[in-house]
Design an enzyme around this catalytic site. Structure first.
Site, PDB file in Angstrom:
ATOM      1  N   HIS A  70      47.902  33.664  46.387  1.00 29.24           N
ATOM      2  CA  HIS A  70      48.344  34.992  46.796  1.00 29.24           C
ATOM      3  C   HIS A  70      48.479  35.096  48.309  1.00 29.24           C
ATOM      4  O   HIS A  70      49.359  35.775  48.824  1.00 29.24           O
ATOM      5  CB  HIS A  70      47.337  36.051  46.305  1.00 29.24           C
ATOM      6  CG  HIS A  70      47.629  36.484  44.922  1.00 29.24           C
ATOM      7  ND1 HIS A  70      46.741  36.361  43.885  1.00 29.24           N
ATOM      8  CD2 HIS A  70      48.750  37.013  44.399  1.00 29.24           C
ATOM      9  CE1 HIS A  70      47.304  36.808  42.792  1.00 29.24           C
ATOM     10  NE2 HIS A  70      48.522  37.204  43.066  1.00 29.24           N
TER      11      HIS A  70
ATOM     12  N   CYS B  35      65.582  16.799  48.246  1.00 25.09           N
ATOM     13  CA  CYS B  35      65.718  18.174  47.757  1.00 25.09           C
ATOM     14  C   CYS B  35      64.371  18.816  47.467  1.00 25.09           C
ATOM     15  O   CYS B  35      64.309  19.888  46.900  1.00 25.09           O
ATOM     16  CB  CYS B  35      66.624  18.230  46.536  1.00 25.09           C
ATOM     17  SG  CYS B  35      65.948  17.340  45.127  1.00 25.09           S
TER      18      CYS B  35
HETATM   19  C1  PEP Z   1      60.714  17.886  43.463  1.00 26.86           C
HETATM   20  O1  PEP Z   1      59.924  17.443  42.626  1.00 26.86           O
HETATM   21  O2  PEP Z   1      60.578  17.698  44.694  1.00 26.86           O
HETATM   22  C2  PEP Z   1      61.861  18.685  43.033  1.00 26.86           C
HETATM   23  C3  PEP Z   1      62.805  19.031  43.883  1.00 26.86           C
HETATM   24  O3  PEP Z   1      61.884  19.098  41.735  1.00 26.86           O
HETATM   25  P1  PEP Z   1      61.002  20.323  41.195  1.00 26.86           P
HETATM   26  O4  PEP Z   1      60.339  20.970  42.376  1.00 26.86           O
HETATM   27  O5  PEP Z   1      61.937  21.226  40.489  1.00 26.86           O
HETATM   28  O6  PEP Z   1      60.039  19.630  40.293  1.00 26.86           O
END
Ligand code: PEP
Ligand code: MG
Length: 560
Positions: free
Chosen positions: A195, A493
């Protein structure tokens, strides 16, 4: 408030950065419940109904005050306060306390014992449930204060802008805080989903969690809180602190002015992309400088579905994202990453003791190949209707054979295949995987989880799942090098791409695109525009020579 001139170098405490920004201000601390003398014996039988009445009245008073505050707050703060009020009157723990009071346990002790019982249960359940332990303890302290005629524990109202430090912050402490007066948050416990983190993001104030040694920093001490570096410096040199504040303000201004496209100061292009979960998010991302979509988390479209959406329905949903980014550099659609923390009812998950290590991501396709085929068909259909063919990638790839099988399926639908690098095995054998696919995208959230053998949802393990862990960055470098050797793109990503300093290191490690929450795009783009590729490479080399996440951050800061 006191500010002392340090005779020795200031103490720098380290934690996990959650909300970026820098603040220099005095510390305030949450007032805690004083030690209460709990009556040792049992309540006389005749007095037990009155004791039960006292308990019920105390709970009602606490819940009413929380509801009042919820009514006067807005957004997430209001929701958090209302949820805490509901938990205060949750039948399960009230029943456990009532039962004890009826058997003769004095109310104060009954509250402690009943809450302990649920704290144990929530802790065993782990993950998000474990994060509710702080809420329960907060309710316990408020009810005990009420029963004992003591002032309600919580955050004092500061006279000057201050940094709130605590072991952990209960939602009722943080909700409704005034960001003009509480300008930063620092806690000993807590994780990125606690939180504390949620409220700090909403207030837009710097926040660092999981700081060890924070308990020794007294109320009134001047501290420099750096929500980008994840540090809290006690009694820093005042002029150095002012410099740090000025530099942070300059960064914020540069971010507001940056419009893209992504490139280093010397013109090395690095696509800045958005992570989205549906058409609405993609349309909103189009208003940021993001040049495309680096991760479309398709499973998030279907978390509430009992049955698999038809090919037509899926195609329509995917088409919205492709339409939003028509003419963009790239849109990368990830096939369903179902399982673990994101179960899908229609994916037929087996009952497993360790779902994060179980049948999730691409592994679902093994037992249910039709599901993947129909999704690829839907993506192919959306590509045709929109005229904007995306790339597709599979989550949780562990072997080259999985990549080969996925690539063949994707190509049969006319799609460009890639895979995510989230499992250390995939990073180690990235060269073998690249024999089959056209690109890689590194998911640093899961890569950190599996490299460090630490649950990404655990607040207690947040320091281990820190993407600055050098072991994780070594694996990133291996994957990026494998891509460079064959001239194929390797993006990131995971959350790591949203940290401007780490983003520059990733570029130095050879990463070719960065995909992130759209809100982070400007700050990351602006940072890259200020540094040369050579600086990024020097930082990356230095980081690879470190042994801890803190050393890695420091090495990067010194060069960027
Ligand atoms: C990750 O694991 O870094 C990713 C981008 O996928 P997710 O956060 O959706 O598991
Ligand atoms: Mg992942």
């Amino acid at each position: 408030m006191t500010s002392t001139t340090p005779a020795t170098p200031p103490v720098v405490l380290r934690g996990v950065p959650v909300v970026p920004g820098v603040q220099y201000a005095p510390v305030i601390r949450v007032s805690t419940l004083p030690e209460i003398q709990v009556p040792a014996g049992d309540t006389d039988e005749a007095d037990r109904p009155a004791e039960a009445g006292r308990f019920a009245a105390a709970v009602t008073a606490v819940a009413t005050r929380l509801r009042d505050r919820a009514a006067h707050a807005t957004g997430a703060a209001s929701e958090v306060l209302a949820a805490t009020a509901t938990l205060a009157q949750d039948r399960a723990w009230l029943g456990a306390a009532d039962k004890r009071i009826a058997a003769g346990t004095p109310a104060v002790r009954a509250v402690t014992e009943a809450v302990d019982q649920f704290v144990d249960l929530f802790t065993q359940l782990g993950g998000l449930m474990a994060e509710r332990v702080t809420d329960l303890r907060d309710i316990r302290d408020r009810v005990i204060a009420e029963l004992s005629g003591l002032p309600e524990p919580g955050v004092p109202l500061p006279e000057v802008p201050s940094i709130l430090c605590a072991e952990d912050l209960a939602p009722a402490d943080t909700a409704g805080l005034d960001p003009q007066l509480v300008v930063g948050l620092a806690t000993t416990l807590g994780g990125p989903t606690s939180h504390t983190a949620i409220i700090a993001r909403q207030l837009g104030i710097p926040c660092v969690v999981a700081i060890s040694g924070l308990g020794a920093v007294a109320a009134g001490a001047m501290v420099l809180l750096d929500g980008t570096a994840g540090t809290l410096t006690a009694d820093p040199d005042a002029s150095a602190a002012a410099d740090a504040m000025a530099a942070a303000q300059k960064d914020a201004l540069a971010a507001r002015r940056w419009t893209g496209p992504g490139a280093t100061a010397d013109g090395h292009a690095v696509a800045i992309l958005a992570n989205v979960q549906d058409g609405a998010a993609a349309r909103a991302a189009r208003d940021t400088p993001a040049e495309g979509v680096g991760l479309f988390r398709t499973e998030l479209c279907f978390l509430d579905r009992d049955i698999e959406p038809t090919v037509e329905e899926q195609a329509k949903i995917y088409g919205e994202v492709l339409d939003a980014f028509a003419g963009a550099k790239v849109v990368v659609v990830r096939t369903l990453d179902a399982g673990s923390d994101k179960p899908l009812k229609f994916a037929g998950h087996p009952d497993e003791a360790n779902p994060a290590l179980g049948v999730r991501g691409i592994r679902i396709a093994e037992g249910n190949p039709g599901l993947l085929d129909r999704q690829l068909e839907s993506i192919g259909a959306a590509a045709e209707t929109t005229g904007n063919p995306p790339w597709v990638m599979a989550p949780m790839i562990a072997t080259a054979a999985e990549a080969k099988s996925f690539a063949a399926k994707a190509r049969s639908h006319g799609l460009t295949p890639g895979v995510m690098i989230e499992v250390p095995a995939a990073a180690l054998l990235a060269d073998k995987i690249l024999e089959h696919v056209d690109f890689l995208s590194i998911g640093t959230n899961d890569l950190a989880q599996y490299t460090m053998a630490a649950d990404r949802m655990s607040a207690d393990l947040a320091a281990l799942t820190d993407p600055w862990q050098p072991a994780v960055l070594v694996l990133v470098e291996m994957a990026a090098r494998a891509g460079a050797a064959v001239g194929k793109p390797v993006g990131v990503c995971g959350e790591a791409a949203a940290d401007p300093l780490l983003a520059a290191v990733l570029v130095g490690l050879g990463v070719t695109s960065l995909s992130m929450a759209p809100a982070a795009a400007s700050a990351v783009g602006a940072k890259l525009a200020q540094v040369t590729l050579e600086q990024c490479r020097a930082a990356a080399e230095a980081v690879l020579g470190t042994a801890t996440a803190a050393e890695a951050r420091e090495a990067a800061l010194a060069r960027l």
